[in-house]
Design a protein around this motif. Structure first.
Motif, short mmCIF file in Angstrom:
data_model
loop_
_atom_site.label_atom_id
_atom_site.label_comp_id
_atom_site.label_asym_id
_atom_site.label_seq_id
_atom_site.Cartn_x
_atom_site.Cartn_y
_atom_site.Cartn_z
N PHE A 194 0.84 -1.19 0.00
CA PHE A 194 0.00 0.00 0.00
C PHE A 194 0.88 1.25 0.00
O PHE A 194 1.78 1.37 0.83
N VAL A 195 0.60 2.17 -0.92
CA VAL A 195 1.29 3.45 -0.99
C VAL A 195 0.31 4.52 -0.52
O VAL A 195 -0.82 4.57 -1.01
N TYR A 196 0.74 5.35 0.42
CA TYR A 196 -0.17 6.38 0.93
C TYR A 196 0.61 7.64 1.29
O TYR A 196 1.83 7.63 1.37
N ASP A 197 -0.14 8.73 1.47
CA ASP A 197 0.45 9.96 1.97
C ASP A 197 -0.22 10.31 3.30
O ASP A 197 -1.13 9.60 3.74
N LYS A 198 0.24 11.36 3.94
CA LYS A 198 -0.27 11.70 5.27
C LYS A 198 -1.77 12.01 5.28
O LYS A 198 -2.46 11.76 6.24
N GLU A 199 -2.28 12.54 4.15
CA GLU A 199 -3.70 12.86 4.07
C GLU A 199 -4.56 11.60 3.96
O GLU A 199 -5.74 11.62 4.26
N GLY A 200 -3.99 10.52 3.50
CA GLY A 200 -4.73 9.27 3.32
C GLY A 200 -4.13 8.14 4.12
O GLY A 200 -3.87 7.07 3.59
N ALA A 201 -3.90 8.37 5.40
CA ALA A 201 -3.22 7.38 6.25
C ALA A 201 -4.14 6.28 6.76
O ALA A 201 -3.68 5.36 7.44
N ARG A 202 -5.42 6.38 6.44
CA ARG A 202 -6.39 5.37 6.89
C ARG A 202 -7.32 5.00 5.74
O ARG A 202 -7.59 5.81 4.88
N ILE A 203 -7.82 3.78 5.77
CA ILE A 203 -8.85 3.36 4.82
C ILE A 203 -10.19 3.63 5.50
O ILE A 203 -10.46 3.12 6.58
N VAL A 204 -11.01 4.43 4.86
CA VAL A 204 -12.29 4.82 5.44
C VAL A 204 -13.24 3.61 5.46
O VAL A 204 -13.31 2.84 4.50
N ASN A 205 -13.94 3.45 6.55
CA ASN A 205 -14.97 2.41 6.73
C ASN A 205 -14.43 0.98 6.69
O ASN A 205 -15.16 0.06 6.31
N CYS A 206 -13.20 0.78 7.05
CA CYS A 206 -12.62 -0.57 7.09
C CYS A 206 -11.91 -0.80 8.41
O CYS A 206 -11.42 0.13 9.04
N GLN A 207 -11.85 -2.04 8.82
CA GLN A 207 -11.09 -2.43 10.00
C GLN A 207 -10.27 -3.65 9.65
O GLN A 207 -10.84 -4.62 9.14
N PRO A 208 -8.98 -3.70 9.85
CA PRO A 208 -8.15 -2.58 10.28
C PRO A 208 -8.06 -1.51 9.19
O PRO A 208 -8.27 -1.80 8.02
N SER A 209 -7.71 -0.29 9.62
CA SER A 209 -7.73 0.81 8.66
C SER A 209 -6.47 1.66 8.64
O SER A 209 -6.20 2.31 7.64
N ASP A 210 -5.70 1.66 9.69
CA ASP A 210 -4.53 2.52 9.79
C ASP A 210 -3.34 1.85 9.10
O ASP A 210 -2.87 0.79 9.50
N PHE A 211 -2.85 2.48 8.03
CA PHE A 211 -1.77 1.89 7.25
C PHE A 211 -0.51 1.66 8.09
O PHE A 211 0.08 0.59 8.05
N LYS A 212 -0.09 2.65 8.84
CA LYS A 212 1.17 2.55 9.58
C LYS A 212 1.07 1.63 10.79
O LYS A 212 1.96 0.80 11.02
N ASN A 213 0.00 1.76 11.57
CA ASN A 213 -0.07 1.05 12.85
C ASN A 213 -0.79 -0.29 12.81
O ASN A 213 -0.59 -1.11 13.71
N GLU A 214 -1.62 -0.52 11.82
CA GLU A 214 -2.42 -1.76 11.79
C GLU A 214 -2.15 -2.64 10.59
O GLU A 214 -2.38 -3.85 10.66
N LEU A 215 -1.69 -2.08 9.48
CA LEU A 215 -1.54 -2.86 8.26
C LEU A 215 -0.09 -3.06 7.82
O LEU A 215 0.16 -3.81 6.88
N ASN A 216 0.85 -2.42 8.47
CA ASN A 216 2.24 -2.54 8.06
C ASN A 216 2.91 -3.73 8.73
O ASN A 216 2.81 -3.92 9.94
N ASN A 217 3.58 -4.54 7.92
CA ASN A 217 4.34 -5.69 8.42
C ASN A 217 3.50 -6.69 9.19
O ASN A 217 3.91 -7.21 10.23
N VAL A 218 2.31 -6.97 8.68
CA VAL A 218 1.48 -8.02 9.27
C VAL A 218 1.20 -9.06 8.19
O VAL A 218 1.35 -8.81 7.00
N ALA A 219 0.81 -10.25 8.64
CA ALA A 219 0.55 -11.34 7.70
C ALA A 219 -0.48 -12.28 8.30
O ALA A 219 -0.74 -12.25 9.51
N PHE A 220 -1.05 -13.11 7.45
CA PHE A 220 -1.90 -14.20 7.91
C PHE A 220 -1.78 -15.34 6.92
O PHE A 220 -1.37 -15.16 5.77
N LYS A 221 -2.13 -16.52 7.37
CA LYS A 221 -2.04 -17.70 6.53
C LYS A 221 -3.43 -18.32 6.42
O LYS A 221 -4.17 -18.37 7.38
N SER A 222 -3.75 -18.77 5.20
CA SER A 222 -5.02 -19.44 4.96
C SER A 222 -4.77 -20.61 4.02
O SER A 222 -3.62 -20.88 3.65
N SER A 223 -5.83 -21.26 3.60
CA SER A 223 -5.67 -22.38 2.67
C SER A 223 -5.18 -21.91 1.30
O SER A 223 -4.75 -22.72 0.48
#
Length: 141
Positions: free
Chosen positions: A15-44
């Motif tokens: 995800f590429v963002y600037d300071k004005e768009g640091a969050r995804i509106v109406n989504c959880q998780p939404s904060d690019f820096k604190n919630e979506l950076n360097n996270v992962a999950f595994k599925s089938s």
């Protein structure tokens, strides 16, 4: 779904963002820096990695997106690319960059049909977003 089948896939979201768009509106998780950076999950379907990059007012979002797109498409490890640029601002530059890519399966998501035929796949962004939000086509007026 980009043709992803169950198995030991590795999928990277960048995800590429600037300071004005640091969050995804109406989504959880939404904060690019604190919630979506360097996270992962595994599925089938494999392992999904999320990374975020902020312009930090050093470069424009357009230039950073295009630089990262070049790095991704140049990588021999990357087989498939799905690009979701801000088409209204710099979509034409992305189209020109993707036209030059060889040996990769490319899809660009857009809100409007391209002005001319593309040498790679494109798809309407509105439909997967509607599906994710649970909106059915027959509910639209």
């Amino acid at each position: 779904d980009a043709g992803l089948t169950e198995g030991e896939n590795e999928v990277q979201f960048l995800f590429v963002y600037d300071k004005e768009g640091a969050r995804i509106v109406n989504c959880q998780p939404s904060d690019f820096k604190n919630e979506l950076n360097n996270v992962a999950f595994k599925s089938s379907y494999g392992e999904f990695f999320f990374a975020t990059v902020c312009t930090e007012d050093v470069v424009t979002r357009e230039d950073l997106f295009l630089d990262l797109l070049a790095l991704v498409t140049d990588s021999p490890d990357v087989k498939r690319v799905i690009a979701v640029p801000f088409n209204e601002d710099y979509g034409e530059r992305v189209i020109e960059a993707l036209k030059a890519v060889e040996g990769k399966e490319i899809t660009q998501l857009m809100m409007v049909e391209p002005k001319s035929p593309l040498p790679y796949k494109w798809d309407m962004l509105a439909f997967p977003v509607m599906q994710a939000l649970g909106i059915k086509a027959d509910e639209l007026e």
